[in-house]
Motif scaffolding. Structure first.
Motif, PDB file in Angstrom:
ATOM      1  N   ILE A  50      80.668  33.875   2.498  1.00 43.83           N
ATOM      2  CA  ILE A  50      81.335  32.575   2.438  1.00 43.83           C
ATOM      3  C   ILE A  50      80.856  31.686   3.578  1.00 43.83           C
ATOM      4  O   ILE A  50      80.736  30.460   3.408  1.00 43.83           O
ATOM      5  CB  ILE A  50      82.864  32.756   2.460  1.00 43.83           C
TER       6      ILE A  50
ATOM      7  N   ILE B 283      79.507  27.809   3.256  1.00 46.09           N
ATOM      8  CA  ILE B 283      80.083  26.689   4.001  1.00 46.09           C
ATOM      9  C   ILE B 283      79.001  25.910   4.735  1.00 46.09           C
ATOM     10  O   ILE B 283      78.973  24.667   4.714  1.00 46.09           O
ATOM     11  CB  ILE B 283      81.162  27.214   4.970  1.00 46.09           C
TER      12      ILE B 283
ATOM     13  N   SER C 125      76.895  24.017   2.156  1.00 42.36           N
ATOM     14  CA  SER C 125      77.628  22.925   1.497  1.00 42.36           C
ATOM     15  C   SER C 125      77.751  21.716   2.414  1.00 42.36           C
ATOM     16  O   SER C 125      77.692  20.572   1.954  1.00 42.36           O
ATOM     17  CB  SER C 125      79.015  23.402   1.047  1.00 42.36           C
TER      18      SER C 125
ATOM     19  N   VAL D 195      82.261  31.061  -3.814  1.00 41.31           N
ATOM     20  CA  VAL D 195      83.455  31.230  -2.990  1.00 41.31           C
ATOM     21  C   VAL D 195      84.561  31.911  -3.781  1.00 41.31           C
ATOM     22  O   VAL D 195      85.214  32.850  -3.289  1.00 41.31           O
ATOM     23  CB  VAL D 195      83.933  29.862  -2.457  1.00 41.31           C
TER      24      VAL D 195
ATOM     25  N   TYR E 112      85.742  25.683   2.201  1.00 37.80           N
ATOM     26  CA  TYR E 112      84.491  25.256   1.569  1.00 37.80           C
ATOM     27  C   TYR E 112      84.510  23.747   1.312  1.00 37.80           C
ATOM     28  O   TYR E 112      83.542  23.033   1.599  1.00 37.80           O
ATOM     29  CB  TYR E 112      84.270  26.030   0.267  1.00 37.80           C
TER      30      TYR E 112
END
Length: 576
Positions: free
Chosen positions: A249, A253, A256, A361, A377
């Motif tokens: 994850i 992050i 993104s 996610v 996220y």
């Protein structure tokens, strides 16, 4: 993994049960419309489509109104920033709320709030009270409603469809938004051109009604809570800790944020692209935004095939590069007929990237923390968008939109290169259901849920030839323990008996200790099996649960004499 060595191993779970729960192997080719077979998801999907349509019509009205009431181009870009900034600021709190309270009620509250703000915006515009900063205030408040709604809505997808259909459901949600984006902005541009921004704001206010009605009629199954709810601060801290200890994850992050920062330039500057580069009006702006949405819909329908052909990382690198190329073409183009195909490519890259991030996610977080994982996220993605909106607005102010778009293309290529170090995991389905084999042990000392700290030690007998394998397994166990809430984790080796190893950690209270053990998933059980296989001493390993107490004061001595405080909580870790 829980302390209980008798917890059911993951290998004991029947494959048929996994398939029945939507967790087992699935056919390689699955229709992207499978989630629409679920009545609740279908109703919410169509209502969301109407709401997205209204939101995009409102966005056209707000962006174009800003071009007419503000002289500075950075104020136009701030319209996009004011909508995305609340998601960055408040999503974590909203995610904690969605994991601890009824998600349907949260969504109803958020939708009602956005309806109220939209009505106020329409009335203010009707009476001629709108100023640039008042417009930004209203769009900021709508963004606050979005921040509250999104974690609850996104994490509710897993309550509406089987787990194996989550990627398809996430993609369909993107399709709903981008179908609206395909036609909504063009219609919005026509509405603004014909009737003004007030009409666009009014349509948006009405668009919330269908979704509110559907949510009010939905009766999701209620999950019985055996433990008290976490406080907001503790819940937020637990979410941050879980993400910090989850490498998959963390990679999502970081990537993104990079994509949001570079990719938002097209949407943030699109009014200026329509006016200054293509030399059009509000209708042109709507058509260009519709081209972006049409590309996004096409990308969504291509997603399943592309994911079969490419790894997750390869797909994301391709979409980063595709968006960069589209931004460069838009910067150099003065023809609407060249800009529109570039916007289609940008739209396809946009939806493929964000839906891949979202699905990764959702499939990497268990239900107890999925709202917070999605919130973090979205904070990263929308934080990148808000930061990018401001940065590209400033770049446009000083360099012009052409150079701002070219610089953003370079930033997106850098974002693709980040994948060389922080690769995305394969988009696979882990069994993140609770292991459900741990039972709260009986204790001989009277304690309250808030009693603590609770100290836990587990003794292992490890042969010399197994030490390296044991240390590797315990490194992963340390990550899982800390991720789920354990503090001060240490691994000790006895100086007089080299085969004796002791794992030690603590929890702040007894209820947090129970909560931590109930968070262990089926996927985590593999590490527990590896550790148990290496243990060559008595089975199960000896476990001590002790509560820390202070000494010296008269009340403490009296309590100890009464047998209520100082006795260690010792249990052989056998489920009662």
């Amino acid at each position: 993994m829980p302390d209980d060595p008798n917890a059911q191993p993951i290998a004991d779970v029947a494959a048929a049960d996994l398939v029945a729960d939507g967790l087992g192997p699935v056919p390689e080719r699955v229709s992207p419309f499978v989630p629409l077979r679920q009545p609740v998801f279908r109703a919410v999907w169509f209502a969301s489509l109407a709401s997205n349509f209204g939101g995009l019509v409102q966005a056209v009205g707000a962006s174009w109104m800003m071009t007419s009431i503000a002289a500075s181009p950075d104020m136009v870009a701030l319209v996009q920033a004011s909508t995305t900034l609340p998601v960055m600021l408040f999503s974590l709190a909203a995610g904690a709320i969605s994991d601890n309270y009824d998600r349907r009620s949260i969504m109803l509250t958020a939708q009602g709030f956005m309806l109220t703000v939209s009505v106020m915006l329409a009335l203010s515009a009707w009476f001629g009270l709108i100023t640039p900063w008042l417009l930004l205030t209203f769009t900021f408040l709508i963004g606050c409603g979005t921040a509250l709604n999104n974690p609850a809505w996104q994490s509710s997808v897993g309550d509406m469809v089987p787990r194996r259909d989550v990627p398809a459901a996430v993609t369909l949600n993107s399709v709903a938004f981008n179908i609206a984006r395909s036609v909504g902005p063009a219609i919005g541009g026509a509405i603004v051109a014909a009737a003004g921004a007030v009409a666009a704001f009014t349509i948006n206010a009405f668009s919330y009604i269908a979704l509110i009605v559907v949510l009010a009629r939905w009766q999701p199954p209620r999950v019985e809570r055996l433990l008290p709810r976490e406080t907001l601060w503790i819940a937020m801290s637990a979410g941050v800790r879980y993400i910090a200890m989850s490498p998959n994850i963390r990679s999502v992050i970081l990537r993104s944020f990079a994509f949001g920062f570079g990719g938002i330039v097209v949407l943030a500057l699109l009014p200026l692209i329509a006016r200054d580069l293509v030399h059009g009006g509000p209708l042109t702006f709507g058509v260009l935004l519709g081209a972006f949405g049409a590309g996004a819909v096409a990308g969504a329908f291509m997603s399943a095939r592309l994911r079969r052909m490419l790894s997750t990382e390869a797909l994301v690198r391709l979409t980063f590069a595709g968006y960069a190329a589209a931004a460069a073409i838009i910067a150099l183009s003065t023809s609407m007929w060249l800009t529109m195909p570039a916007l289609c490519v940008a739209g396809a890259s946009w939806v493929l990237t964000l839906s891949t991030f979202n699905a990764t996610v959702q499939l990497s977080a268990p239900r107890w923390v999925v709202g917070r994982a999605l919130a973090l996220y979205q904070m990263a993605a929308f934080g990148g968008m808000a930061t990018g909106s401001w940065a590209w607005g400033q770049a446009t102010l000083h360099l012009g939109p052409e150079k701002a778009l070219l610089i953003s293309a370079i930033a997106l290529l850098v974002g693709a290169a980040i994948g060389l170090r922080y690769k995305l995991p394969p988009l696979e389905e882990l069994n993140l259901d609770p292991l459900s084999s741990w039972r709260e042990p009986k204790v001989a000392v009277d304690i309250e849920p808030r009693s603590g700290p609770v100290i836990v030690t587990i003794e292992y007998i490890i042969r010399e030839e197994d030490v390296v394998a044991f240390l590797n397994a315990m490194a992963e166990r340390r990550r899982i323990r800390r991720r789920d809430g354990a503090r001060h984790w240490t691994l000790l080796r006895d100086l007089t008996d080299p085969m004796l190893w002791m794992e030690r950690y603590d929890s702040p209270t007894w209820v947090e200790y129970v909560r931590q053990n109930q968070r262990v998933t089926q996927a985590d059980a593999e590490i527990g099996e590896r550790v148990r296989a290496l243990h060559s001493g008595p089975n199960p390993p000896v476990v001590h649960r002790m509560i820390e107490r202070q000494t010296g004061s008269l009340p403490s001595v009296q309590a100890a004499a009464a047998g209520t405080l100082s006795d260690p909580l010792v249990d052989p870790l056998r489920a009662p």
